[in-house]
Design a protein around this motif. Sequence first.
Motif, PDB file in Angstrom:
ATOM      1  N   THR A 145      -6.665 -98.692 -75.525  1.00  0.00           N
ATOM      2  CA  THR A 145      -7.902 -98.781 -74.985  1.00  0.00           C
ATOM      3  C   THR A 145      -8.735 -97.780 -75.483  1.00  0.00           C
ATOM      4  OG1 THR A 145      -8.881 -99.096 -72.916  1.00  0.00           O
ATOM      5  CG2 THR A 145      -7.826-100.887 -74.491  1.00  0.00           C
ATOM      6  N   GLY A 146      -9.626 -97.283 -75.970  1.00  0.00           N
ATOM      7  CA  GLY A 146     -10.736 -95.762 -75.688  1.00  0.00           C
ATOM      8  C   GLY A 146     -10.777 -95.156 -74.333  1.00  0.00           C
ATOM      9  N   LYS A 147     -10.465 -96.397 -73.126  1.00  0.00           N
ATOM     10  CA  LYS A 147     -10.788 -95.889 -71.820  1.00  0.00           C
ATOM     11  C   LYS A 147      -8.917 -95.650 -71.518  1.00  0.00           C
ATOM     12  CE  LYS A 147     -12.779 -97.937 -68.320  1.00  0.00           C
ATOM     13  NZ  LYS A 147     -13.050 -98.463 -67.293  1.00  0.00           N
ATOM     14  N   LEU A 148      -8.147 -95.774 -71.913  1.00  0.00           N
ATOM     15  CA  LEU A 148      -6.618 -95.726 -71.267  1.00  0.00           C
ATOM     16  C   LEU A 148      -6.695 -94.359 -72.213  1.00  0.00           C
ATOM     17  CD1 LEU A 148      -4.681 -99.301 -71.365  1.00  0.00           C
ATOM     18  CD2 LEU A 148      -6.131 -98.067 -69.466  1.00  0.00           C
ATOM     19  N   SER A 149      -7.439 -93.887 -73.538  1.00  0.00           N
ATOM     20  CA  SER A 149      -6.960 -92.810 -73.983  1.00  0.00           C
ATOM     21  C   SER A 149      -7.021 -91.401 -73.641  1.00  0.00           C
ATOM     22  CB  SER A 149      -7.594 -92.952 -75.591  1.00  0.00           C
ATOM     23  OG  SER A 149      -7.046 -93.832 -76.443  1.00  0.00           O
ATOM     24  N   GLU A 150      -7.990 -91.928 -72.215  1.00  0.00           N
ATOM     25  CA  GLU A 150      -8.416 -90.372 -71.078  1.00  0.00           C
ATOM     26  C   GLU A 150      -7.583 -90.457 -70.697  1.00  0.00           C
ATOM     27  OE1 GLU A 150     -11.462 -91.560 -69.380  1.00  0.00           O
ATOM     28  OE2 GLU A 150     -12.921 -92.142 -71.004  1.00  0.00           O
TER      29      GLU A 150
END
Length: 340
Positions: free
Chosen positions: A111-116
Motif C-alpha cells: 500500500t502507499g503507507k507500506l511503501s514507506e
Amino acid sequence: MVVHNPNNWHWVDKNCIDWARNYFENRLVGIESSANETKQVEVTSISSMEGDCEVSQRKGKVISLFDLKVVLMIKGHVEDETFEGSITVPEIAFDSEADDYQFEISIYKETGKLSEVRPLIREEIIPQLKEVFCKFGPELLQTHANDIQVPVDQVKSEFTKANAQSTHASASASPPPTVKKTSSNVKSEASSGSSKGPLYNTTTLHLEPTFNVPATELYQTFLDKQRVQAWSRSPMVCKSSKSVLEKGDEFTFFGGNITSKLIGCDVGKRLVFEWRLNDWRQGHWSTLAMDFHESQEYHETKLQVTWSGVPVGEEDKAKGNFLEYYVRSIKLTFGFGAVL
C-alpha cells in the motif's frame, strides 16, 4: 577431507554449498532495523539460495569460486500496518565489491503507507547485508583452505609453500564476522524418496510473478479444470469427475509429461502441490507452494512461489518452464497482466 596431492601441486576442489547455506542462515536471519515505534523490518528466513560455491587449489594457491543468488524473507510494520516481503540478491560472486551488489525489494500486499518502509530497508538493512557478503569470501577461504591441501611439513616445493602462505595471510586479514543469530533448522537439502539414499541433490527456487487480478480469481485458475486445460493447452487427466480440484486429487497434464497432486489449500491464500516431471527418477517429487498476496490498493496479486526439491542442474529449466508455461500462458489466456 583426505587429500593425496604431492606438494599441493594438482587441482583439488571442495564443494562448499551446504556450508554457505549455513553461513548465511547464521548471519543474515535476525538482521533488523533499529528500534522504532512507527517503522520496523527484520530478516526472518532464507527462502532460497541458488548457485555454486567451491574452494579450489593448484600449485599451493587456494582460491574461492562462488556465484550465488539469495532470496531473503522479511517482515515488519509501518505504524499499525504489518507486512511481509522479500529481498532478492541476484548475484553474490567471488569478485563482487560492496557497490556491485543489487537488491530487489518486494513488499507483499503493498500500500502507499507500506511503501514507506523501502527507504528504511535501504538505509539500515542493506548495509548490514553488504557487510556479511563482503566477509563471506575471506571466511570461506579461512575455513576450508586447509581441507584441500596437504600439511605444510609434507610440502618440499618452496614455490607452493610461498603460494600457500600468501593465501592464508590474505584469508586471515579479515576477522571472522559476528554471528547475529543461529538457526537450528539448517540442513542440507536432498530428496529422501528412498531408504537407500536420496534420489537427487536438490535445491529450492523462489519466484514472484505479479498478476493484475484478485487473489481469489488467480487461486481458482489453478484449481478449475477447464481453466487449467485452457492455460496449459492440454487435457487434464484426473480420476475425480468434479470440475474443481480438491485436496488429494492427483492429475497429469502437459501431454502427460507432468504429474501433480494437490496436498494443501487455504482458499484464496495458499496452494501446495506435489509435482514431478515424468522423466525424473521414479519416486522423486518436488513441492510447489504458492502464496497469494493481493494488494487491493494497487489491484494486483503477487504470487509467491517456493519450489523445493528441484534436482540440482534442473533449476534453470524448471524456472524457465514455469514462467513460460504457467505465468505467461495464464496472462495471455485470461488477460491477467502484461506479457513481456
